[in-house]
Design an enzyme around this catalytic site. Structure first.
Site, PDB file in Angstrom:
ATOM      1  N   ALA A   1       0.826  -1.214   0.000  1.00 35.38           N
ATOM      2  CA  ALA A   1       0.000   0.000   0.000  1.00 35.38           C
ATOM      3  C   ALA A   1       0.856   1.259   0.000  1.00 35.38           C
ATOM      4  CB  ALA A   1      -0.932   0.005   1.201  1.00 35.38           C
TER       5      ALA A   1
ATOM      6  N   LYS B   1      -0.175  -4.202  12.122  1.00 34.36           N
ATOM      7  CA  LYS B   1      -1.350  -3.403  12.451  1.00 34.36           C
ATOM      8  C   LYS B   1      -1.750  -3.456  13.928  1.00 34.36           C
ATOM      9  CE  LYS B   1      -1.235  -1.977   8.385  1.00 34.36           C
ATOM     10  NZ  LYS B   1      -0.333  -0.811   8.222  1.00 34.36           N
TER      11      LYS B   1
ATOM     12  N   ARG C   1       8.472  -4.639  10.998  1.00 40.34           N
ATOM     13  CA  ARG C   1       9.250  -3.423  10.802  1.00 40.34           C
ATOM     14  C   ARG C   1       9.278  -2.573  12.074  1.00 40.34           C
ATOM     15  NH1 ARG C   1       5.706  -1.917   5.533  1.00 40.34           N
ATOM     16  NH2 ARG C   1       6.616  -3.368   4.034  1.00 40.34           N
TER      17      ARG C   1
ATOM     18  N   ASP D   1       7.150   3.378   1.236  1.00 42.18           N
ATOM     19  CA  ASP D   1       6.648   4.742   1.400  1.00 42.18           C
ATOM     20  C   ASP D   1       6.601   5.179   2.858  1.00 42.18           C
ATOM     21  OD1 ASP D   1       4.410   2.815   1.638  1.00 42.18           O
ATOM     22  OD2 ASP D   1       3.197   4.597   1.994  1.00 42.18           O
TER      23      ASP D   1
END
Length: 276
Positions: free
Chosen positions: A21, A60, A167, A193
């Site tokens: 994403a 998440k 991460r 990103d």
């Protein structure tokens, strides 16, 4: 002895490891931002899009934990619930988050302009293509299915739970390299990103390329970005480039469609003896 032997990789690049994403799919990395703001709205806790984006790139459940540590959010939770958030609250929030996130992914699963063509050119260069993400396996399966329908399927695709640590640890990038069968990490480029995604690549000893405009740092859907005038676009771009550069990215580009010039420069640097 007055000299010490130094071993340096000077061969060609072998693999590019791409985030999902904001990097190859979902311009603006909108799906997770929408999901987090909706989750907290349902809890009666104010959460801005900027706050939702702060930990972007992390797994998440960990993302929820970090959002709850933001002082303004923690204060909002305390006011709404009368107590600090607990591990049980985080477990419940993550459970409630999953269906919201799956729905926003379905709505936002369009490949970023130029990404499919770029990946085709990577393969023409003989490069292997890996992928990893902060999404879990169920979430990334939706991205993979949508991407296949648009012409993209990486050689290896890893979800957040596929490695021992998420991460910014190096685990996912290193596991990508192992499964892709590359000769060394210096022959890999990690494209992402988010700051945690760039830190992942750096911790793995890889070259890193950050994506500014199409990703989390600018954080605008295509129509929102297009609606800005040139001055406003440049201001948003500059802020994103600054943050990603400060994170240590070797290169910062607008979108993955601009990647090839970086690859040529990296191969020239490798040939000259430079290392990530």
């Amino acid at each position: 002895m007055n000299y010490r032997y130094s071993r340096r990789y000077a061969g060609p690049l072998e693999a590019v490891i791409l985030d999902w994403a904001g990097t190859v799919i979902d311009f603006g990395c909108v799906a997770p931002a929408e999901a987090f703001t909706e989750l907290f709205r349902r809890e009666g806790v104010p959460l801005t899009v900027a706050q939702a984006r702060e930990p972007m790139g992390t797994e998440k459940r960990e993302h929820i934990r970090r959002v709850l540590r933001i002082p303004a959010v923690a204060a909002g939770w305390q006011q709404a619930k009368g107590a600090e958030a607990t591990e049980a609250d985080i477990d419940r929030l993550y459970h409630d988050f999953l269906p919201i996130q799956l729905e926003t992914i379905r709505q936002r699963a369009q490949m970023i302009p130029g990404a499919v063509e770029l990946i085709g050119r990577l393969r023409e260069r003989g490069l292997k293509v890996g992928a990893n993400t902060g999404y879990n396996r169920e979430m990334i399966a939706l991205c993979e299915a949508a991407a296949r329908g648009q012409g993209y399927a990486p050689d290896v695709s890893l979800a957040a739970e596929d490695a021992p640590r998420g991460r910014p640890s190096a685990d996912l990038a290193l596991l990508n390299a192992v499964q892709l069968g590359v000769s060394c990490v210096q022959a890999c480029v990690k494209v992402d990103d988010t700051v945690p995604g760039i830190e992942e690549g750096l911790n793995a000893g890889m070259w890193t390329v950050a994506v500014a405009v199409s990703g989390n740092e600018v954080g605008l859907a295509p129509d929102e970005w297009a609606a800005l005038d040139a001055e406003a676009q440049q201001a948003r771009r500059a802020a994103a480039v600054r943050r990603l550069s400060q994170a240590g990215a070797h290169y910062v580009i607008d979108s993955v469609a601009d990647l090839e010039d970086c690859l040529g420069d990296i191969e020239a640097r490798l040939a000259a003896g430079d290392q990530p």
